[in-house]
Enzyme design. Structure first.
Site, short mmCIF file in Angstrom:
data_model
loop_
_atom_site.label_atom_id
_atom_site.label_comp_id
_atom_site.label_asym_id
_atom_site.label_seq_id
_atom_site.Cartn_x
_atom_site.Cartn_y
_atom_site.Cartn_z
N VAL A 1 0.69 -1.29 0.20
CA VAL A 1 0.14 -0.19 -0.23
C VAL A 1 1.02 1.46 0.22
O VAL A 1 0.55 2.23 -1.29
CB VAL A 1 -1.34 -0.19 1.11
N LYS B 1 -12.96 -4.61 11.62
CA LYS B 1 -13.58 -3.37 11.03
C LYS B 1 -15.78 -2.91 11.08
O LYS B 1 -15.47 -2.11 10.87
CB LYS B 1 -13.97 -4.54 9.08
#
Lengths: 410, 410
Positions: free
Chosen positions: A15, A207
């Protein structure tokens, strides 16, 4: 003359490299629209890991000492893409102590130390943004904080782990066993060599902790999430679900009970084929929202990957850039509600039950069984609480039941 | 003490009444999160239309004179929900002249006079927000302006008209003709007595003009959109499409050609069943985005209805409220690119062709026909430009072709 927003980058993995590349592609366009040029000026690199090539390619300095980034007054934002808790947490707290904003994709950290970090950012008067931590490229967290602010969410359900969704899609598409699909996913790099974090539902639960804060304003901990993974799920169960008109998906759900308490869970769920979440396949993610204003809505996109995740990081940086010009600092989430968790039996729902042997004749007409769903070795129940389910299932012998999954309403 | 944001309301139809009701429900929650109490203080009512009941219920004054709203210095924002061009356009320009922000759901007006209104708002230093004008409750426009700012969109395709999507879904589900479904939709109030605006693709084209600005920064006019409606679509075509693995949807698309020109169209399209837009049914809308950063993403929700649309209006008001506290004014869209429209033959795509009689033996093996898609009275082509299509179709006799539709790629 354009303003500048200078970045100190921590982490140059998939990333981090994606952020370098996307920023190189988008710098001019972002500057044209915001009036701010976003530049990575320094990056932290381990002395044992040669990152000279990437530093030269994108034109920034390398340092092995975090203090050099902290002490650099020209750096406005620290982008943390190391992941996990240590040393990411200390690095972020250090950034706040030096009045630097932080952008991160670190779901593990935010889900376990979110309140402490948020408080520290607020006290320092800086921003802590983490759009990339849920749903990769999907614009879910900031949209919950803005568009859904004048709405009342009653439930939020998501396919928020790409690895397991890939595996479940592949099991059905290629008629493969759980073990075969896992091996294939590992070979392709879609699943880690120790897949527990994904297949046991831990990643999805992180999450859901974050989504719960943004959707309901409630702060919960990992222990408040009822978690079941997909380990060992049988291809027969997916096939049975198909016959009944359902897809099997690993679903995270946070929902209000009739008495306004919150129940948060992660587990394999039978999703009706007509439901928008049912057609989300392979590595894609989706977050489905029920609310009193908009009613039913969904955001869909890639749940991981360098470029989608890096786009969410850039979106956070763009907000900080615009706010720098405006001279303001905005918190990421302003929603504060007392946490009221549901008792285990507050919710009633339908369950899918798979058996190792067919039901005995005297078991077939049981009143709590949905008779229309009866197959040879599987059936669905009428709505039951957890303790009602346990009580009803006590008539079965040890080993007669091979699988229990929740069933989502149409 | 809380700040206040005072609203002058123009239009108390379905959406206007929805705004009154949702604001009554959400005022306290919005105030808790923004520090601003949003209050409707005055509304414009025709002297021939008694709105006393709603004014009393929600505690605001009525006036039949727009000047009373303009001259009221306590009013910060005018919410325009009258619709159409006149007198809405003059009312909005008047609001700007009196330094009042404007929130509207008026897609017709923004699609036809957007640049003039945007310039007037900018000159007056006030905001012009219209999230509700595309996709009802779906958070599409602001999300394009924020999350997608650091991304490069290559195409945006949407089901952006709920009436026609309802009709197409119903034709297939109940095996009904276009005429029967239209009559039913009109009886239920889902379609207007003159349905042209919906079924001829005009409403969808308005929305594509707005989406084009937000996704590509390009200002286009209605005449730049190639528009085909669904009038008279045969149930046989929907059935043929099903057999080939496609759903028929009215799709608006704005896409970049290989030479970076923009092609914008609205028309019935064969959508592969595996595509996320294929499973959007009944009155729901969805906007699907392809971009170089996020790759493929979609936003889904109700495209119309009082409460969803009113939620988008409240979301705009919430942004104005937060900006009032911060002392800033933000434009809704900052994206400015020169408009470069594609020439008619720049795009090549596959087409679905339906026939009144089966193909003659010498027509069946034509090289531009996708042989795998051959049915008795329908087939799909290989990718063709528009003029290539016209040239190839010239071999058919007058009246041999009953329908031509574009086919979306997987």
């Amino acid at each position: 003359m354009k303003e500048r927003l200078n970045i100190g980058l921590l982490g140059m993995g998939v990333v981090g490299t994606g952020v370098c590349q996307l920023l190189a592609e988008q710098r001019e366009a972002i500057a044209a629209r915001t009036g701010v040029e976003i530049c990575i000026t320094k990056a932290l690199a381990s002395p044992y890991d040669d990152k000279t090539a990437i530093a030269q390619k994108y034109g920034f300095e390398l340092t092995s000492d975090i203090q050099e980034i902290y002490q650099d007054d020209a750096i406005d934002v620290i982008v943390e893409l190391i992941g996990k808790i240590d040393p990411a947490k200390d690095f972020i707290l250090g950034a706040f102590a030096h009045k630097k904003h932080v952008v991160t994709a670190n779901k593990d950290l935010l889900a376990t130390h979110g309140p402490e970090l948020t408080a520290a950012a607020q006290q320092a008067g800086v921003a802590l943004y983490y759009e990339a931590s849920v749903g990769g490229g999907i614009p879910i967290l900031r949209t919950l904080s803005t568009h859904y602010l004048p709405d009342t969410i009653t439930s939020i359900s998501g396919i928020v782990n790409g690895t397991t969704n890939y595996m479940l899609t592949k099991m059905l598409a290629d008629n493969l066993s759980y073990e075969a699909v896992l091996a294939e996913a590992q070979a392709k790099g879609f699943a880690e060599s120790d897949p527990s974090n994904d297949v046991d539902g831990i990643d999805a639960a992180y999450k859901m902790v974050l989504l719960t804060k943004f959707a309901f304003g409630m702060t919960i901990e990992m222990k408040d999430v009822s978690i079941t993974g997909i380990r060992g799920l049988a291809i027969e169960d997916i096939a049975h679900a198909q016959q009944l008109g359902y897809e099997v998906k690993l679903i995270g759900t946070a929902q209000k009970t009739p008495s306004h308490h919150l129940a948060v869970s992660v587990g394999p769920v039978l999703v009706p084929k007509s439901h928008p979440l049912a057609s989300i396949n392979y590595e894609f993610n989706g977050v489905y929202i029920e609310s009193t204003g908009i009613d039913r809505s969904m955001l869909y996109g890639p749940g991981a990957g360098a470029r989608p995740t890096a786009t969410s990081v850039l979106a956070d940086l763009t907000v900080i850039a615009k706010n720098k010009v405006a001279g303001i600092t905005e918190p990421f989430v302003t929603f504060e509600q007392p946490t009221k968790l549901a008792a285990p039996n507050e919710l009633r729902q339908c369950y899918y039950i798979a058996l190792n042997q067919p039901l005995a004749a005297n078991q077939q007409k049981l009143e709590w069984i949905n008779q229309e769903s009866m197959a040879e070795k599987a059936f669905m129940t009428k709505p039951l609480s957890q303790s009602e389910l346990t009580a009803e299932l006590s008539i079965f012998e040890d080993g007669q039941i091979s699988q229990i999954m929740k069933v989502m309403e149409e």
